[in-house]
Design a protein around this motif. Structure first.
Motif, PDB file in Angstrom:
ATOM      1  N   LYS A 295       0.832  -1.204   0.000  1.00 13.48           N
ATOM      2  CA  LYS A 295       0.000   0.000   0.000  1.00 13.48           C
ATOM      3  C   LYS A 295       0.869   1.257   0.000  1.00 13.48           C
ATOM      4  CE  LYS A 295      -3.937  -2.180   2.274  1.00 13.48           C
ATOM      5  NZ  LYS A 295      -4.802  -2.239   3.480  1.00 13.48           N
ATOM      6  N   ASP A 296       1.969   1.213   0.737  1.00 15.35           N
ATOM      7  CA  ASP A 296       2.931   2.314   0.748  1.00 15.35           C
ATOM      8  C   ASP A 296       4.226   1.797   0.144  1.00 15.35           C
ATOM      9  OD1 ASP A 296       1.228   4.187   2.066  1.00 15.35           O
ATOM     10  OD2 ASP A 296       1.573   3.089   3.921  1.00 15.35           O
ATOM     11  N   PRO A 303       0.551   6.473  -3.439  1.00 11.04           N
ATOM     12  CA  PRO A 303      -0.074   5.162  -3.679  1.00 11.04           C
ATOM     13  C   PRO A 303      -0.852   5.106  -4.998  1.00 11.04           C
ATOM     14  CG  PRO A 303      -0.456   5.873  -1.423  1.00 11.04           C
ATOM     15  CD  PRO A 303       0.149   7.037  -2.144  1.00 11.04           C
ATOM     16  N   ARG A 307      -1.379   2.217  -8.149  1.00  7.87           N
ATOM     17  CA  ARG A 307      -2.697   1.749  -8.577  1.00  7.87           C
ATOM     18  C   ARG A 307      -2.902   2.022 -10.057  1.00  7.87           C
ATOM     19  NH1 ARG A 307      -4.342   3.855  -3.471  1.00  7.87           N
ATOM     20  NH2 ARG A 307      -5.040   5.798  -4.465  1.00  7.87           N
ATOM     21  N   GLN A 357      -3.190  -8.797  -2.384  1.00  3.27           N
ATOM     22  CA  GLN A 357      -1.780  -8.597  -2.014  1.00  3.27           C
ATOM     23  C   GLN A 357      -0.991  -9.909  -2.124  1.00  3.27           C
ATOM     24  OE1 GLN A 357      -2.131  -6.337   1.872  1.00  3.27           O
ATOM     25  NE2 GLN A 357      -0.811  -4.950   0.714  1.00  3.27           N
TER      26      GLN A 357
END
Length: 643
Positions: A295-296, A303, A307, A357
């Motif tokens: 996510k980071d 971010p 994406r 993930q």
């Protein structure tokens, strides 16, 4: 007195505990087995399932393999199988065995580009001419701009260059800019119109990174991706110049022998190195995969950049999968992207499932290996339950008869004599019923079912390889003409047209067969005639005949040279541009010399009496020689290859 000193047993146990805790890799400290993979495999059965699958192929499709699976920022499975070197029986170690990544390197190019997009230094829709010297733009056929998005989706329009992707010697390597500008392939398609997989275009993106960042691409890659991610067992340098120690841990690459077993491949180098020179371990590549899922992510400051990079950026049709800023989409739910790689002696693949993930890395030391590189990813991401397909009323489907015909792959070479190779693997498309198709290519045949207007999905085949060849096809039609059949990935399938239609190809084949047969047998006939004249004591022949026979010998040498060029195009990976152009120059010399000799034969024949038969022979040889020369010109055998 210290307690540890008073109780040596307790001290020993504490020291052992410290050793265990601090020597286990960080990723192993918080492993979770909760849930299941997108394909429905419980995570607590992951090892058994992967072991069972890999062990059924190891030693058959490849001598060695490394498989790593990640969830979030943890490695939940990492294992080596088989041998990194058969002769020495060196076991594969996913943490230390170095594999060639091949085209997986391209994912690092796209990541580099997106880092510079995030920094405001590259625009995805900008004309790439802005980054390169004027001499680059002069070689482009179309005025329409090539954008970075076109390069990422492999729709920049380039044909495949006839030069080999590999070179056996590091001495043949030049700077990336010099390599690209000295061996630029032709742009044969309008940008954004045809998918044609291009190593050259990918390397161009790497050069754009060089121009914008001021660093050599391998340095940029090292400084902004590999080193920040702790990928200390990887390098994208074309000679491993920044990580020479990796050579000692490198696996031996192999090819599968026809009679069974494996044949070791010699080491090679990749002149267009951003497109496929990277080498590293499976666990290093897993670090990159974890960064794509984070996510980071340490790769980007925002971010949303990550994406955006992993979201779809191109598709020929919304109903088929295609491209996500250079990453390929996989047929799975939820959304899966990744990239495979194949070079001499090595094959690999990786995939990420951002919503889960989940990351998967598979590396092998055999070229063109798919049982594991594709099979493991399919095992983990493709749902095995057959979902019912939505029924589309037959009235809404398109008639499949309009697609019937012959097709070629878009990703070949079409402006040099190498074009001929593309037509050795013609794809035949036939209508099956009113709405479905049957495809045949190189001995494989399979049926495609129309699931929505002009979208066809694999239905069945006697050969399991067929589904990998054409899992889904979209037929793009304009003005009632088929523009392309696209599977959305790597290469489109284009209809043969005009001078390459089946009747034309059959005509060329007949003419070529007659010419080759004549020019290969004629010298034998000439020799026999000479021996018969010698036996009779008459060695002299009229000048017109001698000139005509000399022209025939030119035709014979020309035929041998053509066959030599074709054989080398098929099997000699180390053929240089100089050698190719020497063959083309020889074609010119022989064609001009042969034509000149035929004309001189006609001139001499006018002044000699009693030679009724020679007129017929002159006309026959002249027609056949000129027809053969025109055929060769039509197939680019007189076209010099740009260097």
């Amino acid at each position: 007195m210290n307690t540890r000193m008073r109780n040596p047993v307790i001290a020993f146990l504490i020291s052992v505990l410290h050793f265990i805790v601090f020597s286990v890799p960080a990723y192993a400290a918080d492993i979770t087995n909760i849930g299941e993979t997108p394909s429905g495999i419980p995570y607590d059965r992951l090892e058994q399932e992967i072991d069972s699958y890999v062990n059924s192929h190891i030693g058959k499709s490849t001598p060695g393999a490394a498989v790593v699976v990640t969830r979030g920022d943890k490695v939940i499975f990492s294992k080596g199988y088989g041998y990194a070197n058969i002769e020495n029986k060196t076991a594969v170690d996913p943490a230390n065995t170095v594999f060639a990544y091949g085209s997986i390197n391209k994912a690092f190019v796209w990541t580099s580009v997106m880092q510079l997009v995030e920094a405001g230094r590259i625009e995805l829709d900008q004309d790439i001419r802005a980054y390169f010297p004027q001499e680059f733009a002069k070689k482009l056929r179309y005025d329409k701009p090539i954008t970075m998005l076109d390069i990422m989706s492999h729709t920049a329009g380039y044909e495949q260059h006839p030069l080999s992707t590999f070179t056996p010697s590091a001495e043949n390597l030049t700077s990336l800019e010099e390599t690209l500008l000295s061996s630029q392939p032709e742009q044969i398609y309008e940008p954004d119109k045809v998918i044609a997989y291009s190593n050259f275009a990918t390397a161009l993106a790497g050069l754009a990174v060089e121009k914008v960042s001021g660093e050599a691409f391998s340095d940029y890659e090292m400084n902004h991706i590999l080193r920040p991610l702790g990928m200390n067992r990887s390098s994208g340098h074309p000679t491993l110049g920044d990580r020479p120690d990796l050579r000692d841990a490198a696996a031996t690459g192999y090819a599968v022998k026809q009679e069974g077993g494996f044949e070791a491949r010699a080491r090679y180098y990749v002149p267009l190195y951003p497109a496929g020179a990277m080498e590293g371990t499976a666990e290093d590549l897993a670090r990159f995969v974890m960064a794509l899922n984070a996510k980071d992510s340490p790769l980007f400051t925002r971010p949303e950049t990550m994406r955006s990079m992993l979201s779809r950026s191109y598709t020929p049709n919304e109903d088929i999968l295609s491209n996500a800023h250079g990453f390929w989409e996989y047929r799975a739910e939820p959304h899966v992207v990744g990239h495979s790689g194949n070079v001499k002696g090595f094959s690999g693949n990786f995939a990420v499932v951002p919503n889960e993930q989940l990351g998967i890395v598979v590396l092998t030391n055999t070229e063109i290996e798919q049982k594991l590189t594709s099979g493991i990813i399919n095992l983990l991401v493709q749902d095995k339950k057959k979902l019912p397909e939505m029924l589309v009323p037959a009235a809404d489907l398109s008639p499949s008869s309009q697609l019937a015909g012959y097709y070629v792959q878009s990703g070949g070479t079409y402006t040099t004599y190498h074009e001929l190779i593309n037509y050795l693997g013609l794809i035949k498309v036939e209508a099956k019923g009113a709405h479905d198709l049957t495809l045949s290519v190189m001995g494989l045949s399979g049926d495609m079912k129309q699931i929505s207007p002009n979208v066809y999905k694999f239905d069945k085949s006697d050969d399991p390889r067929f589904e990998r060849l054409a899992p889904i096809l979209y037929a793009e039609i304009s003005d009632s003409q088929v523009v392309r059949l696209s599977k959305g990935i790597a290469t489109d399938i284009l209809p043969v047209k005009g001078g390459r239609s089946i009747p034309a190809l059959m005509g060329y084949l007949v003419l070529a067969a007659i010419a080759v047969l004549f020019f290969m047998l004629a010298p034998l006939v000439i020799l026999i005639q000479w021996l018969l004249r010698k036996r009779k004591g008459s060695l002299s022949a009229p000048a017109a005949y001698r000139l005509l026979k000399a022209a025939i010998v030119c035709g014979t040498i020309l035929t041998v040279n053509i066959l030599y060029l074709l054989v080398n195009a098929l099997i000699n990976e180390n053929m240089t541009v100089g050698q190719m152009n020497f063959g083309v120059a020889l074609n010119w010399v022989l064609a001009i010399l042969g034509g000149t000799l035929i004309m001189l034969s006609f001139v001499k024949g006018k002044h000699q009496t009693g030679l009724k038969r020679i007129k017929r022979d002159q006309i026959g040889v002249a027609v056949l020689f000129s027809g053969f020369a025109l055929l060769l010109a039509n197939w680019h055998f007189f076209h010099f290859i740009q260097n």
